[in-house]
Scaffold this motif. Sequence first.
Motif, PDB file in Angstrom:
ATOM      1  N   VAL A 286       0.851  -1.188   0.000  1.00 30.29           N
ATOM      2  CA  VAL A 286       0.000   0.000   0.000  1.00 30.29           C
ATOM      3  C   VAL A 286       0.887   1.237   0.000  1.00 30.29           C
ATOM      4  N   VAL A 287       0.365   2.342  -0.543  1.00 32.31           N
ATOM      5  CA  VAL A 287       1.071   3.618  -0.467  1.00 32.31           C
ATOM      6  C   VAL A 287       0.277   4.573   0.413  1.00 32.31           C
ATOM      7  N   ILE A 288       1.006   5.418   1.145  1.00 35.26           N
ATOM      8  CA  ILE A 288       0.384   6.371   2.062  1.00 35.26           C
ATOM      9  C   ILE A 288       1.072   7.719   1.922  1.00 35.26           C
ATOM     10  N   GLY A 289       0.533   8.733   2.602  1.00 36.82           N
ATOM     11  CA  GLY A 289       1.133  10.061   2.569  1.00 36.82           C
ATOM     12  C   GLY A 289       1.168  10.635   1.164  1.00 36.82           C
ATOM     13  N   ASP A 290       2.192  11.410   0.866  1.00 40.97           N
ATOM     14  CA  ASP A 290       2.299  12.065  -0.444  1.00 40.97           C
ATOM     15  C   ASP A 290       2.388  11.074  -1.587  1.00 40.97           C
ATOM     16  N   ALA A 291       2.770   9.832  -1.332  1.00 38.64           N
ATOM     17  CA  ALA A 291       2.802   8.821  -2.390  1.00 38.64           C
ATOM     18  C   ALA A 291       1.404   8.524  -2.907  1.00 38.64           C
ATOM     19  N   ALA A 292       0.386   8.773  -2.087  1.00 37.38           N
ATOM     20  CA  ALA A 292      -1.009   8.529  -2.477  1.00 37.38           C
ATOM     21  C   ALA A 292      -1.776   9.815  -2.719  1.00 37.38           C
TER      22      ALA A 292
END
Length: 375
Positions: A286-292
Amino acid sequence: MNGYRGARTALIVGAGVAGLTAATALAGAGWQVEIAEVNPSRATSGWGLCLTGPALRALAELGLADDCLTAGYGMSVITHVDVDGEPAGQARLPRLIGARRPAMAGIARPVLHRILHTEAEQRGVVVQQGLTVTAVDQEGELVRVQLSDGTIRQVALLVGADGIRSSARSLLGLETSLRYHGQMVWRALVPRPQWATGIHQFAGKADTAGLVPISAGQAYVFLTENGVEQSVLPEAELVPRLQQLLEAFPGRVEEIRPLASVSESVVRRPVLTAFLEGAWNRGNGVVIGDAAHAPAPQMASGAALAIEDGLVLAEELGRHRSVGAGLDAFVSRRRQRCRTLVETSVAIAGLEHAQRHHEAYPLTDAGHRLMAGPA
């Protein structure tokens, strides 16, 4: 409630705000966590940031809000100043961690990172500097991850928290585009003027400037330069160019300008946004923060979204029998809130660009009140 009972091993890509917060929350829930951070040192770029009410609320759940308030500068009011240098109103932000406590805090980036690093490592998180991920494959219930030093990890969870240009996102097959908004943001560290007890935002005839206290003795000046191409200036040109841009502002900016001219360092960055419209997760990654979801800085809420992501991720994994189900629930819970914040920040950036400051102010206030709702 029956949560995940399999192997609790996680690899997080990126030791920024999102990665360190997620690592701390997961470790607190019993996960064995390792972080791969591409930067060989712990030095951070940029001078400071705002921890808005939602950020402080999430940090309070980790037991870190008091540390951040002590090390930073607590505030509750944003003062807007018009193009003539006259006050144009104030926004009083919701106090989410108690009526007698500040609504937000300014804090130096290196200080925040030190607090987050210390807490993560105290909970057993291992931070590997100078490493990143080069290959990812789902193998049954585990993710096989190859690192840049050639070593292999097999983990139950892979979290991409490596920023707006995320390599983990690409390796998971999740693609998005970056949008440039014709604005470059400047920041410079300066001594805090005595009158600066909250954020001040100054409307200009071409650009927008402001001042954010980050400690009892320091603040950072910011300036949003409108209508320019994305570019990199030579280091020697940054200080004189920032001083020139600040000359267009009357009133208290005239006091700030000479402070900025002797700043030890000036940072200039493009205003970029991104929102991952499709899936944020694939398999057990999964990606979170600015990556998403990367908002424009005008809402000062990128850190809040990143910190919330880490807590919500740990919560949802604890509520579901499989990692995949936990990740689906995490994305479902976070998608609309993050989309709304990104879209609001883009709208505010557009209003600033068009010099429609009187419309941007209430939209900013509405955005902060929306963010005061549950994460």
